[in-house]
Design an enzyme around this catalytic site. Structure first.
Site, PDB file in Angstrom:
ATOM      1  N   ARG A  82     -10.321   0.391   8.168  1.00 40.41           N
ATOM      2  CA  ARG A  82      -9.738  -0.872   8.621  1.00 40.41           C
ATOM      3  C   ARG A  82     -10.816  -1.831   9.102  1.00 40.41           C
ATOM      4  NH1 ARG A  82      -4.055  -0.190   8.128  1.00 40.41           N
ATOM      5  NH2 ARG A  82      -2.977  -1.766   9.328  1.00 40.41           N
TER       6      ARG A  82
ATOM      7  N   ARG B  79      11.490  -5.393   5.456  1.00 39.87           N
ATOM      8  CA  ARG B  79      11.150  -3.988   5.214  1.00 39.87           C
ATOM      9  C   ARG B  79      11.923  -3.024   6.118  1.00 39.87           C
ATOM     10  NH1 ARG B  79       4.921  -2.152   4.946  1.00 39.87           N
ATOM     11  NH2 ARG B  79       4.820  -2.652   7.148  1.00 39.87           N
TER      12      ARG B  79
ATOM     13  N   ARG C  86      10.528  -0.991  11.399  1.00 37.58           N
ATOM     14  CA  ARG C  86       9.398  -0.756  12.300  1.00 37.58           C
ATOM     15  C   ARG C  86       9.369  -1.815  13.390  1.00 37.58           C
ATOM     16  NH1 ARG C  86       4.242   0.001   8.455  1.00 37.58           N
ATOM     17  NH2 ARG C  86       3.314  -1.220  10.128  1.00 37.58           N
TER      18      ARG C  86
ATOM     19  N   ARG D 289      -1.142  -9.210  13.175  1.00 36.33           N
ATOM     20  CA  ARG D 289      -1.681  -8.201  12.244  1.00 36.33           C
ATOM     21  C   ARG D 289      -2.463  -8.881  11.127  1.00 36.33           C
ATOM     22  NH1 ARG D 289       3.778  -5.357  11.043  1.00 36.33           N
ATOM     23  NH2 ARG D 289       2.711  -4.235   9.386  1.00 36.33           N
TER      24      ARG D 289
ATOM     25  N   LYS E 268       0.836  -1.215   0.000  1.00 37.77           N
ATOM     26  CA  LYS E 268       0.000   0.000   0.000  1.00 37.77           C
ATOM     27  C   LYS E 268       0.864   1.256   0.000  1.00 37.77           C
ATOM     28  CE  LYS E 268      -2.405  -1.242   3.744  1.00 37.77           C
ATOM     29  NZ  LYS E 268      -1.761  -0.931   4.790  1.00 37.77           N
TER      30      LYS E 268
HETATM   31  P1  ADP Z   1       0.513  -2.215   7.468  1.00 33.65           P
HETATM   32  O1  ADP Z   1       1.697  -2.107   6.624  1.00 33.65           O
HETATM   33  O2  ADP Z   1       0.575  -3.383   8.399  1.00 33.65           O
HETATM   34  O3  ADP Z   1      -0.784  -2.183   6.737  1.00 33.65           O
HETATM   35  P2  ADP Z   1      -0.012   0.412   8.695  1.00 33.65           P
HETATM   36  O4  ADP Z   1       1.120   1.346   8.700  1.00 33.65           O
HETATM   37  O5  ADP Z   1      -1.144   0.699   7.760  1.00 33.65           O
HETATM   38  O6  ADP Z   1       0.600  -1.041   8.495  1.00 33.65           O
HETATM   39  O7  ADP Z   1      -0.639   0.288  10.174  1.00 33.65           O
HETATM   40  C1  ADP Z   1       0.169  -0.014  11.286  1.00 33.65           C
HETATM   41  C2  ADP Z   1      -0.687  -0.150  12.543  1.00 33.65           C
HETATM   42  O8  ADP Z   1      -1.373   1.101  12.793  1.00 33.65           O
HETATM   43  C3  ADP Z   1      -1.794  -1.199  12.492  1.00 33.65           C
HETATM   44  O9  ADP Z   1      -1.311  -2.491  12.847  1.00 33.65           O
HETATM   45  C4  ADP Z   1      -2.774  -0.637  13.523  1.00 33.65           C
HETATM   46  O10 ADP Z   1      -2.307  -0.900  14.841  1.00 33.65           O
HETATM   47  C5  ADP Z   1      -2.681   0.869  13.326  1.00 33.65           C
HETATM   48  N1  ADP Z   1      -3.675   1.403  12.360  1.00 33.65           N
HETATM   49  C6  ADP Z   1      -3.407   1.901  11.129  1.00 33.65           C
HETATM   50  N2  ADP Z   1      -4.524   2.328  10.528  1.00 33.65           N
HETATM   51  C7  ADP Z   1      -5.539   2.085  11.394  1.00 33.65           C
HETATM   52  C8  ADP Z   1      -6.952   2.294  11.348  1.00 33.65           C
HETATM   53  N3  ADP Z   1      -7.558   2.817  10.266  1.00 33.65           N
HETATM   54  N4  ADP Z   1      -7.695   1.917  12.420  1.00 33.65           N
HETATM   55  C9  ADP Z   1      -7.115   1.387  13.507  1.00 33.65           C
HETATM   56  N5  ADP Z   1      -5.798   1.158  13.631  1.00 33.65           N
HETATM   57  C10 ADP Z   1      -4.995   1.497  12.579  1.00 33.65           C
END
Ligand code: ADP
Length: 216
Positions: free
Chosen positions: A85, A124, A159, A170, A14
């Site tokens: 999400r 990553r 990260r 996750r 993404k």
């Molecule tokens: P990934 O690469 O795993 O998709 P993100 O950077 O999008 O990672 O998200 C990292 C973390 O941030 C998630 O595991 C969650 O804890 C939190 N998070 C991100 N976006 C949301 C959201 N829309 N609602 C709730 N928690 C979120």
């Protein structure tokens, strides 16, 4: 105004596709994960939830999102990376789409299998300065100099939630909370599925094809 939602399992690409879309089309990039990681620098509760791979409460996420959406750079259109999400967030976002008068709301679902996602996650690394993402296990995504950003030479960081254990959590959160959005948006007729097992340039081409076929 155009809204592009990216739905995908963790590490499906993404962030990478968002960066490419921003560079070529000038959309704003709204990553709720990036915003929450910023908040986590001063908030221990959020920090520990992120480290455990748990979702943050919808109210906190909405608060951040609403403040971000009123910025001038969103007027041209924006990419939502990591939001919504869950179905509750999607329903609340439907109201925002009406309130902001968004004329084109497109959802792109990046589909990737669990093994590929895991491989991408453990390798990553990203730049804390310019946020560019690299992967030290995938040839085409390695930095030119190990551990350094190609663009600004900053020291690359990993990260804290990018490890195989948190990945499992996750991924489960994704299957239970986020995957139901696929049906939600299929029913609305705005979902486009893209096979994300390909290289980043091929994925980008498919996404461009989808966006090019939709008028603002
Ligand atoms: P990934 O690469 O795993 O998709 P993100 O950077 O999008 O990672 O998200 C990292 C973390 O941030 C998630 O595991 C969650 O804890 C939190 N998070 C991100 N976006 C949301 C959201 N829309 N609602 C709730 N928690 C979120």
């Amino acid at each position: 105004m155009r809204s592009i939602i990216l739905i995908a399992p963790p590490a499906a690409g993404k962030g990478t596709q968002s960066d490419m879309l921003v560079e070529k089309y000038g959309f704003a990039h709204i990553s709720t994960g990036d915003m929450l990681r910023e908040v986590a620098k001063t908030d221990e509760v959020i920090k520990s939830k992120l480290e455990n791979g748990e979702l943050i409460s919808d109210d906190i996420v909405f608060d951040l999102l609403q403040k971000r959406l009123i910025s001038d750079d969103c007027k041209k259109g924006f990419i939502l990376d990591g939001f919504p999400r869950n179905v509750n967030q999607a329903k609340r976002y439907d109201q925002i789409v009406e309130e902001l008068g968004i004329s084109s709301n497109v959802v792109i679902y990046l589909d990737v299998d669990k093994e590929t996602a895991l491989k991408r996650i453990v390798g990553r690394v990203s730049c804390p300065n310019c946020h560019r993402v690299f992967n030290d296990m995938i040839e085409e995504a390695m930095p030119k100099v190990s551990g350094k950003c190609d663009d600004c030479s900053s020291e690359l960081i990993r990260r804290t939630d990018d490890n195989s254990e948190t990945f499992g959590k996750r991924y489960d959160v994704y299957i239970n909370n986020t995957a139901p959005l696929i049906d939600y948006y299929l029913e609305k007729g705005i979902l486009h599925k893209v096979d994300s097992g390909m290289g980043k340039d091929e994925i980008f081409e498919v996404i461009e094809g989808i966006l090019g076929g939709i008028n603002d």
